[in-house]
Design an enzyme around this catalytic site. Structure first.
Site, PDB file in Angstrom:
ATOM      1  N   SER A   1       7.341   6.735  11.283  1.00  0.00           N
ATOM      2  CA  SER A   1       7.169   5.394  10.708  1.00  0.00           C
ATOM      3  C   SER A   1       8.484   4.656  10.422  1.00  0.00           C
ATOM      4  O   SER A   1       9.462   5.243   9.958  1.00  0.00           O
ATOM      5  CB  SER A   1       6.386   5.509   9.404  1.00  0.00           C
ATOM      6  OG  SER A   1       6.360   4.248   8.784  1.00  0.00           O
TER       7      SER A   1
ATOM      8  N   LYS B   1      -7.047   4.520   6.007  1.00  0.00           N
ATOM      9  CA  LYS B   1      -7.220   3.146   5.517  1.00  0.00           C
ATOM     10  C   LYS B   1      -8.641   2.889   5.010  1.00  0.00           C
ATOM     11  O   LYS B   1      -8.851   2.067   4.136  1.00  0.00           O
ATOM     12  CB  LYS B   1      -6.907   2.144   6.627  1.00  0.00           C
ATOM     13  CG  LYS B   1      -5.434   2.052   6.960  1.00  0.00           C
ATOM     14  CD  LYS B   1      -5.182   0.987   8.003  1.00  0.00           C
ATOM     15  CE  LYS B   1      -3.776   1.091   8.538  1.00  0.00           C
ATOM     16  NZ  LYS B   1      -3.459   0.098   9.555  1.00  0.00           N
TER      17      LYS B   1
END
Ligand code: NDP
Length: 264
Positions: free
Chosen positions: A17, A66
């Site tokens: 990331s 999520k």
């Protein structure tokens, strides 16, 4: 005790990331006493307790958590409640408040043109986010997906849906979005070349959510002489909106410049 605020990205995997680079550069430039790190979580059900035990002030959430984190928040704000997915959490007086900065990140990454019709390829979490924000902006959406199951969600919203096999493009679309992971680590197109060619005959833009990679979808757009864009600006902009929630800073243009510099 240090008054430095701690933030993190939860996901699995997270090692690749760019988020720590983006957020830490913004914290430094804004003189905001905070640090952003990565938390690779094997078990998503532990997200809330990990957030609390690490005394985080806020966090981002990525694949595959999520949706699971949505129900762990004490309240959910804005477009996140329509999408059913959260990518940003803020602690507010011991309550966790969920937001979704992907939707605005995607929408504001589009070149400023008027789009009336969009074809969204894919039916996963990213497709849901994109479809929600396109509909909110009065763009007519059609969804096509490789398999049938995930289309139910869109059918229930009254959206025109097709499986890839059943999709026959009688009309062209102004915006064609690859919201699948086809081309991420393989050489697959998200839809057959013939179907993509037909669907894109009126396209103003071919958009791939995959970032930092010239996918077969983008190569085809180039071959067809169409304007195209990858997902890196979406990634940058969702980080800008998340950072504004973290810091309370309200100049999105300035944050965008700062964060962009951090990853070039
Ligand atoms: P999901 O796992 O929720 O959904 C994946 C979707 O891709 C499904 O619709 C799946 O179809 C489809 N798919 C996968 N492989 C193929 C293939 N070879 N051909 C056709 N369809 C395929 O993933 P997400 O929605 O979370 O993520 C999708 C992509 O978006 C990822 O590449 C991710 O990196 C990117 N992304 C980019 C962001 C950015 O900021 N730029 C932010 C978030 C995500 P099926 O239902 O048939 O399995």
């Amino acid at each position: 005790m240090s008054d430095k605020k701690e933030y993190a990205l939860f996901g699995n995997p997270v090692a690749h990331s760019l988020s720590p680079k983006l957020h830490n550069s913004a914290f430094t430039a804004l003189n905001y006493n905070a640090h952003y790190s990565l938390i690779e979580l094997k078990d998503g059900s532990k997200l809330r307790e990990t957030f609390i035990s690490k005394n985080l002030a806020g966090a981002n959430v990525t694949v595959p958590y999520k949706e699971v984190v949505y129900s762990m928040c004490d309240s959910v704000s804005g477009v996140a409640s329509e999408i059913g997915a959260v990518n940003t959490i803020i602690k507010n007086e011991d309550k966790l408040v969920g937001y979704n900065s992907d939707a605005l990140g995607f929408y504001n990454s589009l070149p400023k043109e008027k789009y009336k019709t969009a074809l969204v390829i894919g039916a996963g979490g990213t497709a849901k986010t994109i479809v929600t924000i396109l509909l909110k902006n009065e763009i007519s959406v059609t969804v096509v997906n490789r398999s049938r199951d995930k289309l139910k969600y869109f059918k229930n919203l009254g959206i025109e849906c097709f499986t890839a096999d059943n999709f026959n493009s009688n009309t062209g679309y102004e915006l064609i979005i690859n919201a699948t992971s086809a081309g991420l680590s393989d050489s697959a197109l998200p839809l057959s070349k013939d179907k993509l060619k037909l669907a894109s005959r009126e396209a103003k833009l071919m958009y791939d959510v995959v970032y930092n990679k010239k996918t077969p979808f983008l190569s085809l757009a180039k071959e067809l002489g169409l304007r195209y864009q990858d997902g890196s600006d979406m990634l940058l902009r969702q980080a800008v909106y998340a950072n504004m929630l973290f810091t309370g800073y309200d100049d999105s243009k300035k944050l965008y410049e700062i964060m962009k510099l951090a990853i070039v």
